[in-house]
Scaffold this motif. Sequence first.
Motif: not given
Lengths: 503, 330
Positions: A332, A336, A339, A342, A344, A348, B47-48, B52-53, B56-57, B60, B194, B217-218, B291-294
Amino acid sequence: MFEGIAPALAALVNSQVIGFVILGSIIGLVAGILPGLGNIQAMAVALPFTFGMDRLTAIYFLSAICASATYGGAIPAILVNIPGTPANAATTIEGYPMAKRGEGSRALSISATASALGGLIGIASLVVSIPIVKPVVLLFGPPETFMLVLLGMVTIAYAVQQNMIRGLAAAGVGVLLSLVGFSSVTGVFRFPLGSSQYLWDGIQDVAFLTGIFGLSEAIRSGMEARKGVTVAEIEHVGFQGAWQGVKDVFLYPWTLVRSSVVGIIVGIAPGVGGSVSNVVAYAMTAQISKDPMIGKGSIEGLIAAESSNNATYGGDAVPTLAFGIPGSAAMAVLMAGLTLHGIPVGPWLMREHMEIVWVVVFGLVAGTIFSCFVGFLIARWLARITTMPMGLVMPVIVVLILAGSFAVRQNYWDVLVTIGSGVFGFFLVSHGYSLLPVIIGFLLAGSAELAFVQALYISEGSPLIFFKSPVSLILLLSSIAVALYPVLKGRLLEQERRHEKAA
Amino acid sequence: MIYPVRFSFAALASISILLGVYQGAMAQPAKTPALPSTINFVIPYIPGTGADIQTRVVARFLPKYLPGSPTFVVKNDAGAGGRAGVQTVYRSKPDGSTIGGAYTPDALANEALYGIEGAGFDFSKFHLSASTYHQPYTTSVGPKVPYKTLDDLKKAGKPVPFCATTGMDMSYIVIQTRAIGIPMRLIPGFKGAPTAMAGLLRGDCEAVSFGIEFTNRYLKDGARPVAVFSSDRQTLWPNVPTSKEQGYNLELEISLVYFLPPGTSAELTSVFRDAQAKLYRDNEFLEAVKAAGFTPTYADAKRTQQLVSSLSGLFSKYASDLKEAAAKTQ
């Protein structure tokens, strides 16, 4: 399948990337050695430092940390009876007795070699499964996961065979301890002991395992030190001992492969990880091994424990990279990391970013090989810890145990749990109980219960769900075979004796 | 001897100077409160995870908009069903050394289920700074089931099995099925969204309910959307009808809210609010989130307060249903 392999390899030959792989392996190794820390914490701390790196370097760095901590955890497990990570619990059972009889260097070397080979087999399984990854991931639902954990639970039969009543009592205590806390499938907060929150998440693995193995041993050693007993007698601490360890692993190829396969399957199954595979593979080996040293410092047992937990990473990576389902907490954090750079993670990833999949594969390989190589090189010096005076070593070990227990959640109650488990472990050992059934019960019962109840929710109460899929049936038959093996073996031996007498 | 003209001139000059000093003092911005060099960013997730992601962005990029550019340390305080992390912020000193982040449904569901005393915090006492990741919840079904609309689910003729984690998806499954009248049974205990989605694709259940970005995504793997719980169609799924279009005026939205401990001064709260307002105009940061998908949405403190109040009302309305579901299976 092989698209993306070239850029991944090209990045790996870059000197900067090599530097970060080495650094990551060392960080993972050190985190594994320190009780309470592991690759999860090491990667979480390292994550912000990767922001300045390009994405391939960062993923190599994180993958190397991820792969190297489990071997690191074997070092204190072997030398001072403290599993550095929960995935090294069974390692203590064979590794520590070897260290005590002066074969620490050999045990560390066996562990390094088995870890490297197990890790490589696990990663090979990841590579092989890439073309068929989706059906593989979907193979393991709650019924299959239950059967997998059941396979581990039946090994209690081995663990209790020397003294059935004591063994079952110890296993029962382990099972009961695993049931403490809030059940996500029944909605019941069990055995809260008056706490409204502390025991909500159950008894913490690290706090319990460091106590029952490490602290109990520290108490025992302290008691014996008062009687004037010293630590291990030194025998093979030189390079010869370490080299012998490498050769030992190749004497048991079937054990290595079988345990690695167990590790891979456990890794693919959701919700169970290295702590489960370590115990399952070890107990299976103990059950079917002919080695009289099992439980007393067996090479074969140590190979089983250390190859399985490292192979689990390959298995863990399958659902992580194929489906975005983290196979373990460490995966996990790796997700992270991807992700945040960049990429994710989701279904895919294997369709669109195969180069990233290969970077993770090569990063895990590089981390595994480098950490185990370093472990092999330093084994002879590390082994000298067992020859140091008890009065010097034990205070440091006790501080490390308690600090490690606190470090995971910064919770003082965890320290008390460690102390309580230490006293409990000391009591068990000094009264002739084995710790193995306690550990099997503690580490497996929670996962077994969750998967069992979930399966019954799915089938609306029909137990036939456990017999519907081929995977489930194969695992059930394996469980029956493993459970019956000691009985059949005993009868066969008895028959042989009778024939010999008759002759 | 006093010279009246000179006196008048001197007096005027003095008054002008005094006025100037006063005006200057008034024109100067209020002194910016000092921030600690290290700020803990506490989130009740491991985490993960998505929260969390994203946090963290934020951790930063946020320092450059805060006085002294403090260092953020993200702390994953995930225990006790998500209560531990929120409690940590609740009990922290209101000196700017701690900021929290949580999905609104998670924090409010804990309050609805256990009350303020049981949850260990009163969410209304936090000083909200901003919120992000606003997106509607959706319901999707597996590849082999016949349902196409919410009415199909309602008329299933049997309880529809939903795969659920112990998180906010379970709360929203309970609320939507009660509000619409869908017969439902929960298959709980999936560790993470997931894993529950894999359960749907494997056939362990017939439906799941998650945020639109995650579910999207699915789709290629077989998940089929039935409804989006919003009043307007979403650009991500322009062909999927909303709950409102299907005759059910139920909006279910999640957001990731950031908050400061109770008792934080108005000045300190403003510092964080202003910094986050600037952050969500920073293109480099917005690109990092994407870029992180959000999708980097942003709501200021006032709008966030409205969202939280509205959601709090929804959870109060369905508190007994949530408690009943939690007592059986959480």
